[in-house]
Design an enzyme around this catalytic site. Structure first.
Site, mmCIF file in Angstrom:
data_model
loop_
_atom_site.group_PDB
_atom_site.id
_atom_site.type_symbol
_atom_site.label_atom_id
_atom_site.label_comp_id
_atom_site.label_asym_id
_atom_site.label_seq_id
_atom_site.Cartn_x
_atom_site.Cartn_y
_atom_site.Cartn_z
ATOM 1 N N SER A 124 0.816 -1.217 0.000
ATOM 2 C CA SER A 124 0.000 0.000 0.000
ATOM 3 C C SER A 124 0.842 1.255 0.000
ATOM 4 C CB SER A 124 -0.859 0.046 1.272
ATOM 5 O OG SER A 124 -1.751 -1.018 1.318
ATOM 6 N N HIS A 150 -0.689 -2.564 -7.251
ATOM 7 C CA HIS A 150 -1.496 -2.250 -6.064
ATOM 8 C C HIS A 150 -2.995 -2.361 -6.381
ATOM 9 C CE1 HIS A 150 -2.560 0.931 -2.765
ATOM 10 N NE2 HIS A 150 -2.800 -0.289 -2.357
ATOM 11 N N GLU A 162 -3.064 0.358 -9.171
ATOM 12 C CA GLU A 162 -2.031 1.398 -9.236
ATOM 13 C C GLU A 162 -0.723 0.684 -9.604
ATOM 14 O OE1 GLU A 162 -1.712 3.294 -5.363
ATOM 15 O OE2 GLU A 162 -1.645 5.291 -6.228
ATOM 16 N N ASN A 200 -2.975 6.140 -1.207
ATOM 17 C CA ASN A 200 -2.920 6.260 0.251
ATOM 18 C C ASN A 200 -2.356 7.590 0.727
ATOM 19 O OD1 ASN A 200 -4.215 3.907 1.232
ATOM 20 N ND2 ASN A 200 -2.552 2.739 0.298
HETATM 21 N N1 CAA Z 1 -15.523 -9.448 -1.812
HETATM 22 C C1 CAA Z 1 -16.151 -9.598 -2.987
HETATM 23 N N2 CAA Z 1 -17.255 -8.924 -3.336
HETATM 24 C C2 CAA Z 1 -17.758 -8.062 -2.436
HETATM 25 C C3 CAA Z 1 -17.175 -7.852 -1.181
HETATM 26 C C4 CAA Z 1 -16.008 -8.590 -0.877
HETATM 27 N N3 CAA Z 1 -15.349 -8.439 0.286
HETATM 28 N N4 CAA Z 1 -17.893 -6.927 -0.512
HETATM 29 C C5 CAA Z 1 -18.905 -6.567 -1.322
HETATM 30 N N5 CAA Z 1 -18.821 -7.242 -2.481
HETATM 31 C C6 CAA Z 1 -19.720 -7.145 -3.619
HETATM 32 C C7 CAA Z 1 -21.049 -7.723 -3.268
HETATM 33 O O1 CAA Z 1 -21.082 -9.102 -3.593
HETATM 34 C C8 CAA Z 1 -22.013 -6.906 -4.104
HETATM 35 O O2 CAA Z 1 -22.200 -7.456 -5.373
HETATM 36 P P1 CAA Z 1 -23.622 -8.169 -5.696
HETATM 37 O O3 CAA Z 1 -24.683 -7.263 -5.183
HETATM 38 O O4 CAA Z 1 -23.616 -8.313 -7.169
HETATM 39 O O5 CAA Z 1 -23.553 -9.439 -4.938
HETATM 40 C C9 CAA Z 1 -21.318 -5.574 -4.322
HETATM 41 O O6 CAA Z 1 -19.951 -5.761 -3.923
HETATM 42 C C10 CAA Z 1 -21.938 -4.497 -3.497
HETATM 43 O O7 CAA Z 1 -21.953 -4.959 -2.159
HETATM 44 P P2 CAA Z 1 -23.087 -4.648 -1.103
HETATM 45 O O8 CAA Z 1 -24.400 -4.441 -1.816
HETATM 46 O O9 CAA Z 1 -23.034 -5.667 -0.027
HETATM 47 O O10 CAA Z 1 -22.621 -3.332 -0.392
HETATM 48 P P3 CAA Z 1 -22.299 -1.909 -0.967
HETATM 49 O O11 CAA Z 1 -23.184 -1.524 -2.087
HETATM 50 O O12 CAA Z 1 -22.240 -1.060 0.232
HETATM 51 O O13 CAA Z 1 -20.827 -2.047 -1.558
HETATM 52 C C11 CAA Z 1 -18.516 -1.872 -1.274
HETATM 53 C C12 CAA Z 1 -19.785 -2.585 -0.810
HETATM 54 C C13 CAA Z 1 -18.245 -2.204 -2.746
HETATM 55 C C14 CAA Z 1 -17.393 -2.438 -0.420
HETATM 56 C C15 CAA Z 1 -18.709 -0.313 -1.111
HETATM 57 O O14 CAA Z 1 -19.128 -0.047 0.192
HETATM 58 C C16 CAA Z 1 -17.447 0.458 -1.381
HETATM 59 O O15 CAA Z 1 -17.098 0.748 -2.522
HETATM 60 N N6 CAA Z 1 -16.738 0.844 -0.293
HETATM 61 C C17 CAA Z 1 -15.485 1.593 -0.400
HETATM 62 C C18 CAA Z 1 -14.368 0.639 -0.710
HETATM 63 C C19 CAA Z 1 -13.053 1.337 -0.852
HETATM 64 O O16 CAA Z 1 -12.895 2.552 -0.728
HETATM 65 N N7 CAA Z 1 -12.007 0.539 -1.106
HETATM 66 C C20 CAA Z 1 -10.659 1.024 -1.188
HETATM 67 C C21 CAA Z 1 -9.986 0.820 0.144
HETATM 68 S S1 CAA Z 1 -8.326 1.481 0.153
HETATM 69 C C22 CAA Z 1 -7.427 0.282 -0.580
HETATM 70 O O17 CAA Z 1 -7.891 -0.751 -0.966
HETATM 71 C C23 CAA Z 1 -5.965 0.577 -0.744
HETATM 72 C C24 CAA Z 1 -5.071 0.355 0.395
HETATM 73 O O18 CAA Z 1 -3.869 0.206 0.131
HETATM 74 C C25 CAA Z 1 -5.509 0.403 1.785
HETATM 75 P P1 NAD Z 2 -4.320 -9.539 5.836
HETATM 76 O O1 NAD Z 2 -3.884 -9.359 7.232
HETATM 77 O O2 NAD Z 2 -5.752 -9.752 5.521
HETATM 78 O O3 NAD Z 2 -3.535 -10.773 5.181
HETATM 79 C C1 NAD Z 2 -2.149 -10.937 5.211
HETATM 80 C C2 NAD Z 2 -1.861 -12.421 5.010
HETATM 81 O O4 NAD Z 2 -0.449 -12.605 4.917
HETATM 82 C C3 NAD Z 2 -2.349 -13.285 6.190
HETATM 83 O O5 NAD Z 2 -3.142 -14.341 5.697
HETATM 84 C C4 NAD Z 2 -1.058 -13.820 6.811
HETATM 85 O O6 NAD Z 2 -1.212 -15.130 7.288
HETATM 86 C C5 NAD Z 2 -0.113 -13.773 5.616
HETATM 87 N N1 NAD Z 2 1.281 -13.697 5.999
HETATM 88 C C6 NAD Z 2 1.856 -12.828 6.885
HETATM 89 N N2 NAD Z 2 3.180 -13.078 6.958
HETATM 90 C C7 NAD Z 2 3.433 -14.115 6.112
HETATM 91 C C8 NAD Z 2 4.602 -14.838 5.764
HETATM 92 N N3 NAD Z 2 5.783 -14.520 6.310
HETATM 93 N N4 NAD Z 2 4.511 -15.839 4.853
HETATM 94 C C9 NAD Z 2 3.316 -16.143 4.297
HETATM 95 N N5 NAD Z 2 2.160 -15.488 4.581
HETATM 96 C C10 NAD Z 2 2.230 -14.503 5.490
HETATM 97 O O7 NAD Z 2 -3.746 -8.282 5.043
HETATM 98 P P2 NAD Z 2 -4.292 -7.632 3.696
HETATM 99 O O8 NAD Z 2 -5.307 -6.610 4.053
HETATM 100 O O9 NAD Z 2 -4.627 -8.702 2.734
HETATM 101 O O10 NAD Z 2 -2.997 -6.820 3.239
HETATM 102 C C11 NAD Z 2 -1.935 -7.473 2.569
HETATM 103 C C12 NAD Z 2 -1.105 -6.453 1.817
HETATM 104 O O11 NAD Z 2 -1.939 -5.752 0.883
HETATM 105 C C13 NAD Z 2 -0.461 -5.377 2.697
HETATM 106 O O12 NAD Z 2 0.772 -5.019 2.144
HETATM 107 C C14 NAD Z 2 -1.460 -4.229 2.598
HETATM 108 O O13 NAD Z 2 -0.872 -2.979 2.854
HETATM 109 C C15 NAD Z 2 -1.881 -4.350 1.144
HETATM 110 N N6 NAD Z 2 -3.195 -3.780 0.812
HETATM 111 C C16 NAD Z 2 -4.202 -3.859 1.712
HETATM 112 C C17 NAD Z 2 -5.436 -3.328 1.374
HETATM 113 C C18 NAD Z 2 -6.582 -3.389 2.321
HETATM 114 O O14 NAD Z 2 -7.582 -2.686 2.119
HETATM 115 N N7 NAD Z 2 -6.529 -4.212 3.358
HETATM 116 C C19 NAD Z 2 -5.623 -2.748 0.117
HETATM 117 C C20 NAD Z 2 -4.563 -2.712 -0.795
HETATM 118 C C21 NAD Z 2 -3.326 -3.235 -0.422
#
Ligand code: CAA
Ligand code: NAD
Length: 295
Positions: A124, A150, A162, A200
């Protein structure tokens, strides 16, 4: 649309958590022979059960035929041994956001990769140039075939990948990664190798600020989220989203940005850190900002 072919048929995934599992799922659906590895007890079983549930729901909703779901399931292998990724055309890493853990795995994965294969990290925020140093000396040097790929959570739903080039990443590796992302049904968008990239760098300060607003009593957590959903058209409020991402992951990302950008304005809010210390990591532990234990 890219014109380069990715030349990839087999994909190895490291880490069967929410991201690795989602990436493996879409890879198998897109027709790639996919193997997912996790070292922690129970992680593989949990990942497999969730894939079964999600494929079942896709069939129920008419998004997939039963035959296609069965074929995708057949292309997806699960393993508790890293060696099972041997010969993969690309290995995509998705373990905890910790530079040391990732580097140790990449050094091993580099030795297993198929000839001419690519190593990709789903990090991330961590520097791709830094992660690539783990394979700088493996098999005569592989940093040119190292890249950031990403994905976003939930992977089957979010369209973006990304794409981050490290200092040594070749243009060929980048073109093949872009072609692969498109073949997986995603929209690849480039970002430079700076802490947190674009997504991020912009998202995490928003989430962090929501924790400060809560800590300072500006509003109750549910009201903070309601305001951002109804007033700013966010699909999830920032605190709900933090739970969804994982509060531990949010803190790791903030740490990488604060250290890498030499700027304390990216330090994680004390309340966010406190929840992580207490083991309230969000959805994955059943409780974070909000309580999911009854769901
Ligand atoms: N896995 C697979 N599919 C999923 C799911 C999951 N974990 N969660 C929801 N879905 C699917 C559902 O199956 C549903 O599809 P169907 O209706 O066709 O079955 C669809 O997504 C919509 O889901 P819901 O109706 O249950 O709920 P919603 O309309 O509120 O949508 C959401 C759920 C898509 C998660 C929406 O709330 C959303 O877009 N949230 C924001 C997500 C976001 O910002 N993600 C980025 C996070 S940052 C990141 O990823 C980067 C990082 O490095 C941290
Ligand atoms: P998570 O905690 O759901 O899963 C991580 C997995 O890695 C676990 O199943 C753990 O058992 C496994 N693991 C840890 N150390 C290990 C090792 N040494 N060998 C083998 N497996 C190992 O985490 P996540 O949310 O899936 O995040 C994973 C990566 O993706 C991170 O780098 C995170 O920053 C990135 N990411 C996360 C998100 C998010 O929304 N959570 C979105 C984009 C990118």
């Amino acid at each position: 649309m890219t014109t380069t072919t990715h030349n990839i048929t087999t994909i190895g995934i490291i880490g069967a958590g929410q991201m690795g599992g989602g990436i493996a799922q879409i890879a198998a659906v897109a027709g790639f022979e996919t193997t997912i590895f996790d070292a922690f007890p129970g992680a593989i079983d949990k990942c497999k059960a969730l894939r079964g549930k999600l494929f079942g729901r896709a069939v129920e909703k008419g998004r997939m035929t039963q035959a296609d779901a069965d074929a995708a399931t057949g292309r997806l292998a699960y393993s508790e041994s890293l060696d099972s990724l041997s010969g993969s055309d690309i290995i995509i890493e998705a373990v905890v956001e910790d530079v040391a853990v990732k580097k140790e795995l990449f050094a091993k994965a580099g030795a297993l990769l198929g000839e001419g294969g690519i190593l990709a990290s789903n990090t991330s925020s961590i520097s791709i140039t830094d992660l690539a140093t783990a394979v700088a000396d493996v098999r005569g040097g592989m940093a040119d075939r190292f890249i950031g790929m990403h994905f976003f959570n939930p992977v089957p739903v979010m369209k973006l990948v990304e794409v981050i080039k490290g200092l040594a990443t070749s243009d060929e590796t980048t073109a093949r990664t872009i072609a692969l992302a498109e073949a997986m049904g995603k929209v690849p968008v480039p970002a430079n190798d700076r802490p947190g990239f674009v997504s991020n760098r912009v998202l995490m300060p928003l989430i962090n600020e929501a924790f400060y607003a809560w800590m300072e009593g500006v509003a109750e957590p549910e009201h903070i989220d309601e305001i951002m959903k109804l007033g700013c058209a966010h699909p999830m409020g920032p605190l709900r989203l933090a739970d969804f991402i994982g509060l531990d992951t949010c803190v790791h990302i903030m740490d990488v940005m604060a250290d890498g950008l030499n700027n304390d304005r990216y330090r994680a809010c004390p309340l966010l850190k406190q929840l992580v210390i207490a083991g309230r990591l969000g959805d994955k532990t059943g409780r974070g900002v909000f309580d999911y234990s009854k769901k």
